[in-house]
Design a protein around this motif. Structure first.
Motif, mmCIF file in Angstrom:
data_model
loop_
_atom_site.group_PDB
_atom_site.id
_atom_site.type_symbol
_atom_site.label_atom_id
_atom_site.label_comp_id
_atom_site.label_asym_id
_atom_site.label_seq_id
_atom_site.Cartn_x
_atom_site.Cartn_y
_atom_site.Cartn_z
ATOM 1 N N ASN A 127 0.804 -1.225 0.000
ATOM 2 C CA ASN A 127 0.000 0.000 0.000
ATOM 3 C C ASN A 127 0.837 1.275 0.000
ATOM 4 O OD1 ASN A 127 -2.497 -1.501 0.167
ATOM 5 N ND2 ASN A 127 -2.005 -1.860 2.329
ATOM 6 N N LYS A 128 2.048 1.187 -0.547
ATOM 7 C CA LYS A 128 2.925 2.358 -0.637
ATOM 8 C C LYS A 128 3.476 2.418 -2.058
ATOM 9 C CE LYS A 128 6.805 4.511 1.867
ATOM 10 N NZ LYS A 128 6.090 5.541 2.625
ATOM 11 N N ASN A 129 3.238 3.535 -2.746
ATOM 12 C CA ASN A 129 3.667 3.652 -4.135
ATOM 13 C C ASN A 129 5.188 3.648 -4.254
ATOM 14 O OD1 ASN A 129 1.152 3.893 -5.605
ATOM 15 N ND2 ASN A 129 0.881 5.870 -4.600
ATOM 16 N N SER A 130 5.677 2.878 -5.212
ATOM 17 C CA SER A 130 7.108 2.790 -5.463
ATOM 18 C C SER A 130 7.306 2.510 -6.945
ATOM 19 C CB SER A 130 7.735 1.675 -4.621
ATOM 20 O OG SER A 130 9.139 1.661 -4.750
ATOM 21 N N TYR A 131 8.401 3.039 -7.500
ATOM 22 C CA TYR A 131 8.592 2.949 -8.944
ATOM 23 C C TYR A 131 10.011 2.532 -9.297
ATOM 24 C CZ TYR A 131 4.162 5.306 -8.926
ATOM 25 O OH TYR A 131 2.846 5.605 -8.687
ATOM 26 N N SER A 132 10.096 1.682 -10.313
ATOM 27 C CA SER A 132 11.348 1.407 -11.001
ATOM 28 C C SER A 132 11.347 2.254 -12.266
ATOM 29 C CB SER A 132 11.459 -0.080 -11.350
ATOM 30 O OG SER A 132 11.394 -0.889 -10.189
ATOM 31 N N PHE A 133 12.516 2.351 -12.920
ATOM 32 C CA PHE A 133 12.617 3.213 -14.095
ATOM 33 C C PHE A 133 13.289 2.487 -15.254
ATOM 34 C CE2 PHE A 133 12.860 6.309 -10.484
ATOM 35 C CZ PHE A 133 11.622 6.915 -10.710
ATOM 36 N N LEU A 134 12.713 2.644 -16.437
ATOM 37 C CA LEU A 134 13.322 2.145 -17.666
ATOM 38 C C LEU A 134 13.781 3.353 -18.475
ATOM 39 C CD1 LEU A 134 13.979 -0.306 -19.470
ATOM 40 C CD2 LEU A 134 11.719 -0.011 -20.521
ATOM 41 N N PHE A 135 15.098 3.491 -18.615
ATOM 42 C CA PHE A 135 15.676 4.634 -19.310
ATOM 43 C C PHE A 135 15.989 4.272 -20.760
ATOM 44 C CE2 PHE A 135 16.725 5.455 -14.837
ATOM 45 C CZ PHE A 135 16.346 6.777 -14.708
ATOM 46 N N ASN A 136 15.536 5.122 -21.657
ATOM 47 C CA ASN A 136 15.818 4.969 -23.092
ATOM 48 C C ASN A 136 15.523 3.561 -23.595
ATOM 49 O OD1 ASN A 136 16.577 7.629 -23.094
ATOM 50 N ND2 ASN A 136 18.767 7.244 -23.331
ATOM 51 N N ALA A 137 14.566 2.907 -22.954
ATOM 52 C CA ALA A 137 14.080 1.577 -23.354
ATOM 53 C C ALA A 137 15.131 0.476 -23.250
ATOM 54 C CB ALA A 137 13.513 1.614 -24.779
ATOM 55 N N THR A 138 16.322 0.789 -22.687
ATOM 56 C CA THR A 138 17.395 -0.211 -22.666
ATOM 57 C C THR A 138 18.015 -0.429 -21.286
ATOM 58 O OG1 THR A 138 19.080 1.456 -23.201
ATOM 59 C CG2 THR A 138 18.025 0.317 -25.053
#
Length: 238
Positions: free
Chosen positions: A141-152
């Motif tokens: 119940n806590k928002n967290s994000y991973s990141f995809l940079f430049n699709a690679t």
């Protein structure tokens, strides 16, 4: 990498990073140890063009108060703050407001040029650098994000083991490099363990670099299969 350590590591700084693109600098998370790490590297805060935040834990946002004060009152700047939309209000209300609130500065926008980014959509952060925030599981119940940079290039931040996501990134989306948090000793609970990562297919493991580890890391040298450790204060090119 400004740091490669877990939230409670003492040998390593918090897992935060600088990303350089076309002569611009993005600060990826700004934990408690980020200002000291920048100082040790001789990197002035004034040279940071933008900040990107993955979630609201002190090892990822604990240095934001110092960054805000120094940028505003020393350098006279409001740096760009890229933040997934669901995190913006909690960042202020639950973390930064207590220290930054002043009569003449009643909001996050008084310190940062806040630019909301939408999970699942690509956003250009700097010339030559685009990001897709991917909502991932870390704390219930806590928002967290991973990141995809430049699709690679995939940067997990903090992530409970998600083999389906990792296989999709490599097998379907052509991701070339993965920087993944790694809890060396089980149980993972809110992080991915080394044993879990070692269970992945070899073509996926070959793309993984390990970060967010604890102070026992030297004991695991040579025990990570084909996966490598990300090293603190080292620059990587992808």
């Amino acid at each position: 990498m400004l740091g490669t350590g877990s939230a409670f590591a003492k040998t390593y700084f918090n897992t935060n990073a600088l990303i350089y693109a076309d002569h611009n600098t993005l600060l990826l998370d700004c934990g408690i140890t980020a200002p000291l790490s920048l100082h040790q590297l001789g990197k002035p805060l004034s040279e940071i063009d933008a900040v990107l935040i993955s979630h609201i834990h002190a090892d990822h946002i604990g240095g934001m108060e110092e960054l805000a004060f120094r940028m505003k009152f020393v350098h006279g700047r409001r740096p760009v703050l890229y933040i997934p939309e669901p995190l913006a209000q909690p960042l202020w209300d639950s973390s930064l407001k207590g220290g930054l609130l002043q009569d003449e500065c009643p909001s996050l926008d008084d310190y940062f040029d806040v630019r909301l980014i939408r999970p699942g959509a690509k956003t250009e952060l700097l010339p030559g650098l685009a990001v897709e925030p991917i909502q991932t599981a870390h704390i219930p119940n806590k928002n967290s994000y991973s990141f995809l940079f430049n699709a690679t290039f995939f940067y997990s931040a903090d992530l409970i083991f998600n083999p389906e996501l990792l296989r999709n990134l490599v097998e379907e989306r052509g991701c070339e490099t993965i920087f993944h948090d790694c809890q060396l000793k089980p149980p993972g609970i809110v992080h991915t363990t080394l044993d879990e990562l070692l269970s992945l297919p070899l073509p996926v493991q070959e793309r993984i670099w390990l970060m967010h580890y604890d102070d026992t890391k030297p004991q695991y040298e040579g025990k990570t299969g084909v996966m490598r450790f990300v090293e603190q204060h080292r620059r990587y090119r992808f």
